[in-house]
Write a protein that holds these residues in place. Structure first.
Motif, PDB file in Angstrom:
ATOM      1  N   UNK A 248       0.824  -1.199   0.000  1.00 16.25           N
ATOM      2  CA  UNK A 248       0.000   0.000   0.000  1.00 16.25           C
ATOM      3  C   UNK A 248       0.856   1.245   0.000  1.00 16.25           C
ATOM      4  N   UNK A 249       0.887   1.941   1.153  1.00 13.78           N
ATOM      5  CA  UNK A 249       1.613   3.209   1.235  1.00 13.78           C
ATOM      6  C   UNK A 249       3.122   2.987   1.258  1.00 13.78           C
ATOM      7  N   UNK A 250       3.842   3.938   0.678  1.00 14.13           N
ATOM      8  CA  UNK A 250       5.292   3.943   0.786  1.00 14.13           C
ATOM      9  C   UNK A 250       6.033   3.840  -0.519  1.00 14.13           C
ATOM     10  N   UNK A 261       9.425 -17.712  -8.326  1.00 15.00           N
ATOM     11  CA  UNK A 261       9.577 -17.104  -7.011  1.00 15.00           C
ATOM     12  C   UNK A 261      10.730 -16.133  -6.952  1.00 15.00           C
ATOM     13  N   UNK A 262      11.814 -16.444  -7.662  1.00 17.77           N
ATOM     14  CA  UNK A 262      12.982 -15.556  -7.668  1.00 17.77           C
ATOM     15  C   UNK A 262      12.630 -14.205  -8.278  1.00 17.77           C
ATOM     16  N   UNK A 263      11.855 -14.237  -9.361  1.00 18.24           N
ATOM     17  CA  UNK A 263      11.480 -12.966  -9.999  1.00 18.24           C
ATOM     18  C   UNK A 263      10.458 -12.203  -9.151  1.00 18.24           C
ATOM     19  N   UNK A 264       9.645 -12.908  -8.410  1.00 13.36           N
ATOM     20  CA  UNK A 264       8.735 -12.237  -7.478  1.00 13.36           C
ATOM     21  C   UNK A 264       9.540 -11.514  -6.395  1.00 13.36           C
ATOM     22  N   UNK A 265      10.598 -12.149  -5.937  1.00 16.50           N
ATOM     23  CA  UNK A 265      11.484 -11.526  -4.938  1.00 16.50           C
ATOM     24  C   UNK A 265      12.109 -10.253  -5.501  1.00 16.50           C
ATOM     25  N   UNK A 266      12.515 -10.296  -6.766  1.00 17.51           N
ATOM     26  CA  UNK A 266      13.080  -9.101  -7.398  1.00 17.51           C
ATOM     27  C   UNK A 266      12.028  -7.995  -7.474  1.00 17.51           C
ATOM     28  N   UNK A 267      10.803  -8.351  -7.781  1.00  7.82           N
ATOM     29  CA  UNK A 267       9.726  -7.367  -7.822  1.00  7.82           C
ATOM     30  C   UNK A 267       9.505  -6.752  -6.444  1.00  7.82           C
ATOM     31  N   UNK A 268       9.621  -7.582  -5.399  1.00  8.62           N
ATOM     32  CA  UNK A 268       9.452  -7.115  -4.025  1.00  8.62           C
ATOM     33  C   UNK A 268      10.514  -6.079  -3.668  1.00  8.62           C
ATOM     34  N   UNK A 269      11.738  -6.295  -4.149  1.00  5.02           N
ATOM     35  CA  UNK A 269      12.842  -5.385  -3.832  1.00  5.02           C
ATOM     36  C   UNK A 269      12.894  -4.160  -4.732  1.00  5.02           C
ATOM     37  N   UNK A 270      12.174  -4.190  -5.828  1.00  4.49           N
ATOM     38  CA  UNK A 270      12.274  -3.124  -6.833  1.00  4.49           C
ATOM     39  C   UNK A 270      11.483  -1.894  -6.400  1.00  4.49           C
ATOM     40  N   UNK A 271      12.109  -1.056  -5.601  1.00  6.06           N
ATOM     41  CA  UNK A 271      11.467   0.151  -5.083  1.00  6.06           C
ATOM     42  C   UNK A 271      11.881   1.367  -5.914  1.00  6.06           C
ATOM     43  N   UNK A 272      11.160   2.445  -5.744  1.00  4.03           N
ATOM     44  CA  UNK A 272      11.309   3.618  -6.598  1.00  4.03           C
ATOM     45  C   UNK A 272      12.384   4.569  -6.076  1.00  4.03           C
ATOM     46  N   UNK A 277      11.298   6.862  -2.755  1.00  7.84           N
ATOM     47  CA  UNK A 277      10.110   6.572  -1.963  1.00  7.84           C
ATOM     48  C   UNK A 277      10.494   6.279  -0.521  1.00  7.84           C
ATOM     49  N   UNK A 278       9.487   6.239   0.341  1.00  7.98           N
ATOM     50  CA  UNK A 278       9.724   5.873   1.733  1.00  7.98           C
ATOM     51  C   UNK A 278      10.346   4.481   1.821  1.00  7.98           C
ATOM     52  N   UNK A 279       9.845   3.532   1.026  1.00  2.00           N
ATOM     53  CA  UNK A 279      10.371   2.173   1.082  1.00  2.00           C
ATOM     54  C   UNK A 279      11.810   2.127   0.576  1.00  2.00           C
ATOM     55  N   UNK A 280      12.115   2.910  -0.446  1.00  2.00           N
ATOM     56  CA  UNK A 280      13.495   3.040  -0.925  1.00  2.00           C
ATOM     57  C   UNK A 280      14.399   3.513   0.209  1.00  2.00           C
ATOM     58  N   UNK A 281      13.924   4.499   0.951  1.00  2.00           N
ATOM     59  CA  UNK A 281      14.709   5.048   2.058  1.00  2.00           C
ATOM     60  C   UNK A 281      14.910   4.021   3.163  1.00  2.00           C
ATOM     61  N   UNK A 282      13.859   3.311   3.519  1.00  2.00           N
ATOM     62  CA  UNK A 282      13.953   2.355   4.621  1.00  2.00           C
ATOM     63  C   UNK A 282      14.929   1.224   4.314  1.00  2.00           C
ATOM     64  N   UNK A 283      14.884   0.674   3.095  1.00  2.00           N
ATOM     65  CA  UNK A 283      15.711  -0.480   2.776  1.00  2.00           C
ATOM     66  C   UNK A 283      17.164  -0.090   2.491  1.00  2.00           C
ATOM     67  N   UNK A 284      17.418   1.179   2.249  1.00  2.00           N
ATOM     68  CA  UNK A 284      18.805   1.613   2.050  1.00  2.00           C
ATOM     69  C   UNK A 284      19.409   2.202   3.323  1.00  2.00           C
ATOM     70  N   UNK A 285      18.639   3.016   4.031  1.00  2.00           N
ATOM     71  CA  UNK A 285      19.200   3.685   5.197  1.00  2.00           C
ATOM     72  C   UNK A 285      19.199   2.827   6.451  1.00  2.00           C
TER      73      UNK A 285
END
Length: 396
Positions: A248-250, A261-272, A277-285
């Motif tokens: 949803x949000x982020x 499943x491997x490509x689904x995992x890549x989609x899960x990690x593919x943030x903006x 985005x907030x999710x980009x910030x959280x997973x990097x910082x």
């Protein structure tokens, strides 16, 4: 606490920043040397390979981390200055970085003597962030600036739900300030302004970094600092996983199930990233904060090598781009392209035809060569800065 202890903490920041600078060069080498850099999205989970995906994805850590560490450094450098002196320095340096972006960096990107396109990218965002920080420190405490930064990072994705008329005045304004990514606008002289990085979401990282700088005061207990960094980093990663699963949000782009499943995992990690985005910030910082905690006492050979780059980030950043583009020019002309083909008017970057490039293994070899070639110039310049202590060197 002793001066040696303070220097140790600053060295840890330089070590992490050096690692970021080294990783950053991989993405820039990929842009200029990889065969599909201009024809395919390395992060598309449906078409990419795992090696290509993570070659691009790992470099997501670079820009936000560099801004956050710059915020910490701004706080530390201001400890021996008055508020007005710190503010003036940040504002002047901010303007200087924007000028460098428009001139030296635009040419480094394009090698176009006509400057048909003006690129406003990392140094633009860094300069604007310093301008904003320079103003805020005149009126607010580091704690308040930290809160302002957090509000920006956690709240700017609310604008994802607002739909504006494309190219309206408000759309252009918010695009440059908050919501855009790689937007091109006419300059008025036939050229283009390329706003690659928006202002406020990136500035939020620097503001948060400035607030975190208080953890590095000489009076702050080391064990407590490390505990805070680790807990904050873990909380960011856990929050990323929770919000990403919720879909949803982020982040404006949701993940989706793929054919494996491997490509689904890549989609899960593919943030903006554009804008971050907030999710980009959280997973990097989140991982960055943990890394800061664990590298504070690092003094091994690898840490010392990385520190050479981390002490002169501006010098390295500018120099490595010119080196990469020069190597590209040599490779293109040596591959049989004529000067006319290599400098065709329709080329976004001169000496980088869309059909030029090599497989990923060669990209890594060029990356290693670029980082190696930059080592001794960076070492020389770092020693010069330490020896001279000239005011003008602080801008480099």
């Amino acid at each position: 606490m002793s001066t040696a202890g303070i220097s140790q903490r600053i060295r840890s920041i330089d070590t992490v920043r050096g690692a970021i600078m080294v990783i950053m060069a991989l993405d820039h080498v990929r842009d200029y040397f990889h065969i599909t850099a201009f024809t395919a999205d390395p992060l598309d989970p449906q078409t990419t390979t795992a090696a290509l995906f993570f070659t691009r994805w790992i470099t997501h850590f670079c820009a936000p981390s560099f801004l956050l560490l710059s915020g910490i450094s701004a706080y530390l450098s201001g400890q021996n200055k008055s508020t007005s002196e710190s503010s003036a320095f940040l504002i002047k340096r901010g303007f200087w970085l924007i000028i460098v972006e428009i001139t030296f960096m635009t040419f480094a990107f394009s090698f176009d003597i006509t400057f048909k396109t003006t690129f406003l990218a990392v140094l633009w965002s860094l300069g604007c962030s310093m301008l904003l920080l320079g103003l805020l420190i005149r009126f607010f405490s580091p704690k308040t600036i930290l809160i302002i930064g957090m509000v920006i990072l956690f709240g700017h994705n609310l604008l994802d739900y607002i739909k504006l008329t494309p190219n309206s005045a408000l759309d252009i304004f918010l695009g440059i300030l908050m919501t855009g990514g790689a937007r091109f606008y006419p300059r008025g002289d036939g050229g283009m302004l390329a706003f690659m990085y928006v202002i406020l979401p990136w500035a939020g990282h620097m503001l948060v970094g400035y607030g975190l700088g208080t953890l590095y005061k000489s009076s702050f207990p080391k064990a407590k600092r490390q505990k805070i960094l680790i807990l904050a980093g873990l909380a960011a990663v856990v929050l990323f996983v929770g919000l990403r699963f919720a879909n949803g949000y982020g982040d404006p782009v949701h993940w989706s199930g793929q054919k494996t499943g491997a490509r689904t995992f890549l989609s899960f990690l593919n943030v903006t990233k554009y804008p971050p985005s907030l999710l980009f910030t959280l997973i990097t910082q989140g991982p960055l904060l943990i890394l800061l905690a664990f590298t504070e006492n690092s003094s091994n050979r690898i840490a010392r090598i990385l520190t050479v780059y981390g002490r002169v980030p501006f010098f390295y950043f500018l120099g490595h781009f010119y080196l990469i583009h020069t190597l590209t020019m040599i490779a293109v002309l040596s591959s049989g392209y004529t000067w006319q083909q290599a400098t065709a008017p329709d080329l976004f970057f001169k000496f980088r035809p869309a059909d030029f490039g090599y497989e990923l293994g060669y990209v890594y070899l060029v990356w290693i060569a670029v980082v190696g070639l930059m080592y001794f110039p960076c070492k020389w310049f770092g020693e010069l800065k330490a020896r001279k202590r000239s005011p003008w060197l602080s801008y480099l």
